[in-house]
Each structure stands twice: as structure tokens, then as C-alpha cells.
Write a protein that holds these residues in place. Sequence first.
Motif, short mmCIF file in Angstrom:
data_model
loop_
_atom_site.label_atom_id
_atom_site.label_comp_id
_atom_site.label_asym_id
_atom_site.label_seq_id
_atom_site.Cartn_x
_atom_site.Cartn_y
_atom_site.Cartn_z
N GLU A 48 0.58 -1.15 0.18
CA GLU A 48 -0.52 -0.31 0.21
C GLU A 48 0.41 1.56 0.27
N VAL A 49 2.05 1.47 0.83
CA VAL A 49 3.02 2.25 1.14
C VAL A 49 3.53 2.65 -0.44
N ILE A 50 3.93 1.70 -1.49
CA ILE A 50 4.97 1.53 -2.87
C ILE A 50 3.67 1.94 -2.94
N GLU A 51 2.69 1.50 -3.45
CA GLU A 51 1.09 1.71 -4.41
C GLU A 51 0.57 4.00 -4.55
N ARG A 52 1.20 4.05 -2.87
CA ARG A 52 0.61 4.99 -2.40
C ARG A 52 1.55 6.18 -2.53
N GLU A 53 3.12 5.87 -2.81
CA GLU A 53 3.75 6.70 -3.46
C GLU A 53 3.83 6.60 -4.91
N GLU A 54 4.09 5.50 -5.82
CA GLU A 54 4.41 5.40 -7.17
C GLU A 54 3.12 5.57 -7.24
#
Length: 103
Positions: A48-54
Motif C-alpha cells: 500500500e505504501v509503495i502504491e501510494r508513493e508510485e
Amino acid sequence: MSNTLAKQDRIGARVPHEVYETLRRAAELTGATVNQFLVQAALKEAQEVIEREEVIRLSPRDWNWLLDLMENPSMPNAKLKAAMKHYQKAKRDYAGTIFNWEP
């Protein structure tokens, strides 16, 4: 036929007893071990963090605006033309040096 094992790494954490008991209870309710539960929860959060940032999300209106800009770009203004001239000159000036403009 060879057996290849996937490389595995270890993650360890020290937590207060109350935190451990909460994690243990949640793991038990889901039918997982504490380690399985921790890895699943951490992996979900990491994704979720990676998707939110990328990932950039656009509304249909914004997507159409961006698509229109890409298909029908405006003419370069004076600042962009000056920047391109500067870039081309710098590219010539530094050709063959350690400072390389090529990607």
C-alpha cells in the motif's frame, strides 16, 4: 533435476508482551502463526505504501486533460527555447568529458 530453494531472509522484532498477545490473538483468529500473520500484514502495508508513493491516480476529467496535452502540445515559449539552446551548447561543450549529458 535440481532442487533450488528460494532465498529467505529473517526479520526479528522485540515487542511488549501486550503487543505480542494482540498479534498472537489476531493470528489465531485468522488461522496463521504469529510469524505468518506479521509477514502478511507487513507485506500488505508495504504494498500500500509503495502504491501510494508510485502510482498517480487521475479523475476521468484530469486524464482527458492530460491526454489532450500530450496529443496536442502547445508551442514552445521563449523560456523553453532558451533552455534548449543552453542545453545544446552545454552538450557540445562537455562532449567527451567525464561530465556526460547522454542518458
